[in-house]
Each structure stands twice: as structure tokens, then as C-alpha cells.
Design a protein around this motif. Sequence first.
Motif, mmCIF file in Angstrom:
data_model
loop_
_atom_site.group_PDB
_atom_site.id
_atom_site.type_symbol
_atom_site.label_atom_id
_atom_site.label_comp_id
_atom_site.label_asym_id
_atom_site.label_seq_id
_atom_site.Cartn_x
_atom_site.Cartn_y
_atom_site.Cartn_z
ATOM 1 N N THR A 1 -32.356 45.458 30.552
ATOM 2 C CA THR A 1 -31.118 44.786 30.197
ATOM 3 C C THR A 1 -29.992 45.270 29.684
ATOM 4 O OG1 THR A 1 -31.933 44.215 27.997
ATOM 5 C CG2 THR A 1 -32.502 42.473 29.682
ATOM 6 N N ARG A 2 -30.329 46.839 29.403
ATOM 7 C CA ARG A 2 -29.267 47.536 28.705
ATOM 8 C C ARG A 2 -28.061 47.868 29.676
ATOM 9 N NH1 ARG A 2 -31.645 52.079 24.915
ATOM 10 N NH2 ARG A 2 -29.234 52.672 24.786
ATOM 11 N N ASN A 3 -26.932 48.081 28.947
ATOM 12 C CA ASN A 3 -25.725 48.181 30.194
ATOM 13 C C ASN A 3 -25.012 49.505 29.433
ATOM 14 O OD1 ASN A 3 -24.467 47.904 32.419
ATOM 15 N ND2 ASN A 3 -22.801 46.402 31.506
ATOM 16 N N ASP A 4 -25.487 49.771 28.002
ATOM 17 C CA ASP A 4 -24.484 50.960 27.451
ATOM 18 C C ASP A 4 -24.802 52.325 27.816
ATOM 19 O OD1 ASP A 4 -27.094 50.633 26.436
ATOM 20 O OD2 ASP A 4 -26.462 51.747 24.671
ATOM 21 N N LEU A 5 -23.756 53.162 27.814
ATOM 22 C CA LEU A 5 -23.850 54.635 28.354
ATOM 23 C C LEU A 5 -24.009 55.491 26.963
ATOM 24 C CD1 LEU A 5 -21.241 54.756 31.134
ATOM 25 C CD2 LEU A 5 -23.832 54.296 31.373
ATOM 26 N N LEU B 1 -27.861 47.671 40.893
ATOM 27 C CA LEU B 1 -26.556 47.953 40.620
ATOM 28 C C LEU B 1 -26.248 48.127 38.932
ATOM 29 C CD1 LEU B 1 -24.764 45.602 43.150
ATOM 30 C CD2 LEU B 1 -25.083 47.814 43.569
ATOM 31 N N SER B 2 -27.394 48.873 38.309
ATOM 32 C CA SER B 2 -27.329 49.066 37.020
ATOM 33 C C SER B 2 -26.148 50.155 36.794
ATOM 34 C CB SER B 2 -28.778 49.392 36.407
ATOM 35 O OG SER B 2 -28.641 50.163 35.373
ATOM 36 N N GLY C 1 -32.930 56.122 40.408
ATOM 37 C CA GLY C 1 -32.227 56.567 41.634
ATOM 38 C C GLY C 1 -32.494 55.186 42.789
ATOM 39 N N VAL C 2 -33.906 54.645 42.658
ATOM 40 C CA VAL C 2 -34.105 53.696 43.647
ATOM 41 C C VAL C 2 -33.744 52.341 42.967
ATOM 42 C CG1 VAL C 2 -35.720 52.711 45.278
ATOM 43 C CG2 VAL C 2 -35.439 55.429 44.860
ATOM 44 N N CYS C 3 -34.757 52.030 42.142
ATOM 45 C CA CYS C 3 -34.733 50.800 41.511
ATOM 46 C C CYS C 3 -33.312 50.386 40.696
ATOM 47 C CB CYS C 3 -35.847 50.604 40.581
ATOM 48 S SG CYS C 3 -37.336 50.695 41.242
ATOM 49 N N GLY C 4 -32.932 51.196 39.925
ATOM 50 C CA GLY C 4 -31.503 51.023 39.194
ATOM 51 C C GLY C 4 -30.184 50.880 40.098
#
Lengths: 144, 138
Positions: free
Chosen positions: B77-81, A114-115, A107-110
Motif C-alpha cells: 500500500t506504500r506510495n512514498d519514495l 502502476l505503483s 518490474g512485473v507486478c509493481g
Amino acid sequence: MDNFTPISSGLGGMLIGLSAGLILLYNGRIAGISGIVGGLLTNRQARELLWRAAFLLGLLGGGLIASSIAPDAFAFELDRSTPALIAAGLLVGFGTRLGNGCTSGHGVCGISRLSRRSIVATAIFMSAGILTVYIINHILGGAL
Amino acid sequence: MRPALVAFIAGLLFAFGLALAGMTQPAKVVAFLDLSGDWDPSLAFVMGGAILVYMPIFRFAKRMQAAWSGQAFSLPTRNDLDPRLIAGAALFGIGWGVGGYCPGPGFTASGALSSHALTFTAALITGFVAHTLVFSRR
């Protein structure tokens, strides 16, 4: 909206951001509570265990100090049975580890990073929380 | 030793922030999630305030070679859902709505010796252990 506290909530949020920033700048890590504390169970390296335990100790000590200054900040005021609280803890504990994060890490860091994963996770846990509270407050009468 | 000292100070700051923000009052958290009741939007200001401070710090840190302790950055580093992310977030959200505590406030209010928080947090740690037993030790 009787208890709307935008100023203290905003300032508290900024302190949280500052704390997370300190962990990032100095330790090079994401300040996600479930990840930091959960990592105490999965890490073997002394260096990893030490900073995680120190953060947890700060969190507990900070709670103790804050409660001596402002006990009202820890009022519970919900109608919940012990089994409901236990179920809540199990769901939050297992769920945050399965989903790799909680309110702080996602919620904050991610969101700040902009993950994509964190933005989706935050939307899901917020929606699930809103739906759950709707069922408890407006269908079950507010007690559980 | 220094990374541990910094982590301890960060833990203290985090706890003070949560308490000041109202996150350690489960009724306030539930009032934020109760959109169709007596809605209290305060917690949106918690997330907003935290992001306002953390986002520029993150942008600054991205240009650094290593963290101030000399350690390399260790960032996701992951970007997958994947299904675990979706299911985990959903389970967490349900538990959050039931108890009004997420992990940080659970530990902080346990430090404050709130009996409700201690019950919640004992179960929270059991949930962490259960996850570790199911997924990490195969």
C-alpha cells in the motif's frame, strides 16, 4: 543483435505473468521472488512458511526439469570469477530486501499495478545495471 | 494445503517461463543491459509479455472481495519514495550487472544445478540473511 529472441522471450514473459497471476488470484499475494523467499526468514506462521517454501520448491524443480529438456537455457557464458559472483549475490540479496523487491515484484507486478515505488525502483535498478555493464564491458574489458 | 499446491505449480510455471524467456542465461541478461555493445532487446519482451498478462489479471482481482483460497488480499500500500527503496534498487542493479542473475533466475538455475548459479544463490541467501539480521531483529 545476433541472439534476438522476441517470440520465446515474449512467451516466457507471458508464462511468468500467468504464474504471478495465479499467486494473486488464489493466494492473494504479490509474486515477488525476493519477497516470497526472503519472507521464509522473517515469518513465523506455518501457513506463510508453507506456501513460500512450496513456491521455492516449484522454482527449483522447474529449473531441474527445464535443464533436462534444454540444457543450453542455463549456459553461463560470462567471464566472471567466483569472488565476483559472490559479490553479485550479496548485492542482489541485500539490495532486493532493502528495496522491497526485484525484477518480478517491482518490474512485473509493481509496474502492472502502476505503483509509483515500483516504477521508480525499476528505473533505478535498470539504470544501475546498464551503468555496471558499461563499466565492465567497455572500461574493464568484459571480465571481472 | 491448497495454497501451497497452487504456489508449487506457480513456481514451476515461473521457472519454465524464465528458462524459455532466456532469463536464466546471464550472458543474455548482460547483452540486454549493454546498450552500447551488441544490444539484445529480447528481455524487454519478457517484461512486456509478463505485464500484458498480469495487468488485466490485477484489474480483475481488484474487484474481488478475497482471493480464491478465501484468504484476504495482502498487497503493498506504500506510495512514498524512501532512501531504502532507492539504495536497495541501486545495489540490486549493480549486482545484476555483475552476475547477470536476478533472484528468480538464480534459484531456477540453481535447481538446474548450474555451478555459477549455486555460487551466486548461496551469496544471495546470505544477503537475505544479512538484511534480516540488520533490519528485522532489533
